[in-house]
Design a protein around this motif. Structure first.
Motif, PDB file in Angstrom:
ATOM      1  N   LEU A   1       3.075  -1.565  -3.722  1.00  8.48           N
ATOM      2  CA  LEU A   1       1.832  -1.307  -4.442  1.00  8.48           C
ATOM      3  C   LEU A   1       0.624  -1.317  -3.506  1.00  8.48           C
ATOM      4  CD1 LEU A   1       2.410  -3.536  -7.627  1.00  8.48           C
ATOM      5  CD2 LEU A   1       3.164  -1.203  -7.187  1.00  8.48           C
TER       6      LEU A   1
ATOM      7  N   LEU B   1       0.343   4.666 -11.144  1.00  8.17           N
ATOM      8  CA  LEU B   1       1.569   3.897 -10.953  1.00  8.17           C
ATOM      9  C   LEU B   1       1.370   2.723 -10.002  1.00  8.17           C
ATOM     10  CD1 LEU B   1       4.181   6.808 -10.668  1.00  8.17           C
ATOM     11  CD2 LEU B   1       3.386   5.610 -12.715  1.00  8.17           C
TER      12      LEU B   1
ATOM     13  N   GLU C   1      16.607   0.173  -4.334  1.00  9.33           N
ATOM     14  CA  GLU C   1      17.613  -0.597  -3.584  1.00  9.33           C
ATOM     15  C   GLU C   1      17.779  -2.005  -4.178  1.00  9.33           C
ATOM     16  OE1 GLU C   1      19.316   0.443  -0.914  1.00  9.33           O
ATOM     17  OE2 GLU C   1      20.180  -1.489  -0.411  1.00  9.33           O
TER      18      GLU C   1
ATOM     19  N   VAL D   1      16.574   4.376 -13.645  1.00 10.99           N
ATOM     20  CA  VAL D   1      17.269   3.140 -13.252  1.00 10.99           C
ATOM     21  C   VAL D   1      17.532   2.274 -14.493  1.00 10.99           C
ATOM     22  CG1 VAL D   1      16.519   3.064 -10.850  1.00 10.99           C
ATOM     23  CG2 VAL D   1      15.109   1.942 -12.570  1.00 10.99           C
TER      24      VAL D   1
ATOM     25  N   ALA E   1      14.961  -2.439 -11.204  1.00 20.08           N
ATOM     26  CA  ALA E   1      15.789  -1.329 -10.717  1.00 20.08           C
ATOM     27  C   ALA E   1      17.028  -1.183 -11.613  1.00 20.08           C
ATOM     28  CB  ALA E   1      16.130  -1.533  -9.250  1.00 20.08           C
TER      29      ALA E   1
ATOM     30  N   ASN F   1      10.706  -7.668  -3.984  1.00 17.75           N
ATOM     31  CA  ASN F   1      10.722  -6.345  -3.352  1.00 17.75           C
ATOM     32  C   ASN F   1      10.112  -5.262  -4.231  1.00 17.75           C
ATOM     33  OD1 ASN F   1      12.349  -7.469  -1.144  1.00 17.75           O
ATOM     34  ND2 ASN F   1      13.902  -7.627  -2.745  1.00 17.75           N
ATOM     35  N   VAL F   2       9.066  -5.611  -4.928  1.00 19.51           N
ATOM     36  CA  VAL F   2       8.376  -4.603  -5.738  1.00 19.51           C
ATOM     37  C   VAL F   2       6.886  -4.563  -5.387  1.00 19.51           C
ATOM     38  CG1 VAL F   2       8.295  -6.195  -7.727  1.00 19.51           C
ATOM     39  CG2 VAL F   2       7.851  -3.798  -8.078  1.00 19.51           C
TER      40      VAL F   2
ATOM     41  N   ASN G   1       5.130  -0.484 -16.749  1.00 14.64           N
ATOM     42  CA  ASN G   1       4.499  -0.242 -15.452  1.00 14.64           C
ATOM     43  C   ASN G   1       3.651  -1.462 -15.091  1.00 14.64           C
ATOM     44  OD1 ASN G   1       2.900   0.597 -13.371  1.00 14.64           O
ATOM     45  ND2 ASN G   1       2.074   2.407 -14.427  1.00 14.64           N
TER      46      ASN G   1
HETATM   47  C1  LIG Z   1      13.503  -2.195  -4.212  1.00 13.04           C
HETATM   48  S1  LIG Z   1      13.644  -2.281  -5.973  1.00 13.04           S
HETATM   49  C2  LIG Z   1      13.796  -4.016  -6.190  1.00 13.04           C
HETATM   50  C3  LIG Z   1      14.924  -4.385  -7.116  1.00 13.04           C
HETATM   51  C4  LIG Z   1      15.139  -5.885  -7.297  1.00 13.04           C
HETATM   52  N1  LIG Z   1      13.948  -6.543  -7.753  1.00 13.04           N
HETATM   53  C5  LIG Z   1      15.636  -6.504  -6.021  1.00 13.04           C
HETATM   54  O1  LIG Z   1      14.850  -7.103  -5.287  1.00 13.04           O
HETATM   55  O2  LIG Z   1      16.826  -6.374  -5.723  1.00 13.04           O
HETATM   56  C6  LIG Z   1      11.949  -1.950  -6.480  1.00 13.04           C
HETATM   57  C7  LIG Z   1      11.844  -1.513  -7.925  1.00 13.04           C
HETATM   58  O3  LIG Z   1      10.476  -1.674  -8.302  1.00 13.04           O
HETATM   59  C8  LIG Z   1      10.167  -0.646  -9.215  1.00 13.04           C
HETATM   60  N2  LIG Z   1       8.688  -0.448  -9.282  1.00 13.04           N
HETATM   61  C9  LIG Z   1       7.893   0.041  -8.311  1.00 13.04           C
HETATM   62  N3  LIG Z   1       6.626   0.107  -8.753  1.00 13.04           N
HETATM   63  C10 LIG Z   1       6.626  -0.372 -10.018  1.00 13.04           C
HETATM   64  C11 LIG Z   1       5.611  -0.544 -11.008  1.00 13.04           C
HETATM   65  N4  LIG Z   1       4.347  -0.196 -10.785  1.00 13.04           N
HETATM   66  N5  LIG Z   1       5.967  -1.039 -12.202  1.00 13.04           N
HETATM   67  C12 LIG Z   1       7.258  -1.380 -12.453  1.00 13.04           C
HETATM   68  N6  LIG Z   1       8.256  -1.235 -11.567  1.00 13.04           N
HETATM   69  C13 LIG Z   1       7.949  -0.732 -10.355  1.00 13.04           C
HETATM   70  C14 LIG Z   1      10.888   0.568  -8.651  1.00 13.04           C
HETATM   71  O4  LIG Z   1      11.081   1.566  -9.627  1.00 13.04           O
HETATM   72  C15 LIG Z   1      12.195  -0.053  -8.151  1.00 13.04           C
HETATM   73  O5  LIG Z   1      13.209   0.071  -9.110  1.00 13.04           O
END
Ligand SMILES: C[S@@+](CC[C@H](N)C(=O)[O-])C[C@H]1O[C@@H](n2cnc3c(N)ncnc32)[C@H](O)[C@@H]1O
Length: 478
Positions: free
Chosen positions: A229, A27, A81, A154, A120, A224-225, A203
């Motif tokens: 990682l 992931l 979030e 989500v 999200a 915020n993603v 993913n």
């Molecule tokens: C904090 S939220 C950000 C939502 C929106 N982008 C914002 O800034 O308001 C982070 C999202 O990234 C997703 N995420 C995390 N790792 C990911 C991955 N490897 N591939 C796709 N989505 C991922 C999570 O599931 C989560 O829903």
């Protein structure tokens, strides 16, 4: 099979380490040591669910032989979030600068493709759709608005497009009236907007060359993603996004994230009080590159306070402990604007607002902190306190749990979880949470005790917990 000769504790630590490594490899999500207990609990839960021992489960997980397992794990491992119009200055830049430039550049193809990566529950993509609706020059334009995430839960919520007023807390009144209809205790989005977008389970840590085709997108929001990682996953995801971004396309990161040291493929743009990136065409001079000093990170949240600001915050905290709330607030107000935005200052300000009974203000301050660091345990804790004070016990419980999960050394959320369990008559959870509080109080940080201990020191809190736990074990209501 689990080797019976191996000590259970050693095997468990080994299994958790392997689980963490598989999660990172598959992931891309990286978890610090302090979250090992959360991973251990999740692993235990999945073992019980599949009725497998750790070795069989981990072997199958690694070989991808458990259909849907990563989708089941994703909701437990991610932080969704988000809210509509988050960091509104970015949407202002988009409306007034970025989209007009892109619409002009695409006037012959009449096609624009927008991606929200890590979307999200969809608020970000729907906000993009709202902005687009005002700017689309005509019905003959082909506009794609796509949201991707690895958490199927989500995405289900995103498609349902049903939101609580909390998701609309930064939504301008005109947009709320135009795009939302009251539904039950929340709001539902207008069909026109829901039909304008699509969501897909993707993913970011997977190659998926058919998805990340060269030039597939004109604009990518990846806010915020990337910060969740691991380094390799981050570089891979960024490379895929860069490759699929048109040469004059734009990339928006979270408010406090940057590409420094990560990519030379972008020009840093600064308008409307915010930063974003434009993909650099190959003939553009290197001087136009984004500066290269620090990686994607929540730099604003992590930066230490200036020494004099730190002293002031310390003084304000002492005044807070002495219940001289007005004096404490006055100290914080005297700080310069940047220092007032330091995490310690924000948390203290939030606690002061809470003491004044100004819950919405307190909660806003905590959310400001979460926009910079979604894993800030104290911010979740402050929100929980606000929710508990206003009687929203279900939301309070979720936030306390989140605070405890994000920082496994944080004792005080468990004290509140114990009280909430007692109120709802769950004797087992009450005892369990009290015992957990007691164990964690031993090493709870002095700073947090000063802020959140309600005037009680470590020993007083321990004594209270012991008494309450003894009575709970004896079956007496405290
Ligand atoms: C904090 S939220 C950000 C939502 C929106 N982008 C914002 O800034 O308001 C982070 C999202 O990234 C997703 N995420 C995390 N790792 C990911 C991955 N490897 N591939 C796709 N989505 C991922 C999570 O599931 C989560 O829903």
């Amino acid at each position: 099979m689990m080797a019976t000769a191996t000590p259970a504790v050693a095997l468990r630590a080994e299994a958790v380490a392997r689980f963490r490594a598989i999660v990172l490899a598959r992931l891309g999500l990286e978890f610090p040591d302090r979250q090992s207990n959360m991973l251990a609990a999740l692993l235990q839960h999945r073992l019980a669910w599949h009725r497998l021992d750790a070795e069989s489960y981990l072997n199958s997980l690694q070989s991808n032989l458990l259909p849907g397992e990563f989708e089941a794990l994703a909701p437990e491992l991610t932080t969704p979030e988000t809210y509509f119009f988050r960091n509104i200055e970015q949407f202002n830049a988009l409306r007034e600068r970025v989209l007009p430039a892109l619409l002009q550049a695409r006037r012959y193809t009449r096609s624009l493709r927008i991606l929200s990566a890590g979307c999200a529950t969809g608020e970000e993509l729907y906000t993009l759709a709202m902005v687009m609706q005002d700017l689309t020059p005509g019905p003959d334009w082909d506009i794609t608005l796509l949201g991707i995430d690895l958490n199927p839960e989500v995405l289900r919520k995103a498609r349902a497009a049903h939101y609580t007023s909390w998701s609309l807390r930064e939504t301008p009144e005109a947009a709320r009236l135009r795009w939302f209809q009251p539904a039950g205790d929340g709001f539902v989005l207008q069909p026109a907007l829901r039909e304008a977008v699509k969501f897909e389970l993707i993913n970011l840590n997977e190659a998926a060359p058919n998805f990340w085709r060269p030039g597939a997108f004109d604009l990518i929001f990846a806010r915020n993603v990337l910060m969740y990682l691991g380094r390799t996953a981050l570089q891979g995801a960024l490379a895929r996004m860069t490759q699929s971004l048109a040469p004059d396309g734009y990339l928006f990161l979270g408010h406090s994230e940057s590409l420094r040291e990560l990519s030379e493929a972008y020009t840093l743009c600064h308008t409307h009080g915010t930063f974003y990136y434009r993909r650099r065409s190959t003939d553009e001079p290197a001087a136009m590159q984004a500066p290269t000093t620090a990686p994607v990170t929540t730099t604003a949240a992590a930066a230490p306070a200036k020494p004099d600001a730190a002293d002031t915050i310390e003084t304000a905290l002492t005044l807070f402990e002495q219940e001289r709330f007005d004096d404490a607030a006055a100290r914080l107000t005297a700080l310069d604007a940047d220092a007032q935005r330091q995490p310690d200052a924000l948390v203290l300000q939030a606690m002061l607002r809470l003491h004044e009974g100004r819950h919405a203000l307190a909660e806003n301050l905590a959310h400001e902190l979460l926009t910079r660091d979604a894993r800030h345990a104290a911010a979740h804790y402050v929100i929980a306190l606000c929710r508990e004070s206003t009687g929203d016990l279900a939301a309070a419980r979720i936030r306390y749990e989140q605070a405890g999960k994000l920082d496994e050394s944080f004792a005080l959320p468990h004290l509140h979880l114990a009280r909430l369990a007692r109120e709802r008559g769950d004797a087992g959870a009450h005892r369990h949470e009290l015992a957990r509080t007691l164990a964690l109080l031993e090493h709870e940080s002095p700073q947090r005790l000063r802020l959140f201990g309600g005037g009680f020191d470590r020993i007083a809190l321990q004594n209270m917990c012991r008494t309450e736990l003894r009575r709970a074990i004896e079956g007496k209501r405290p």
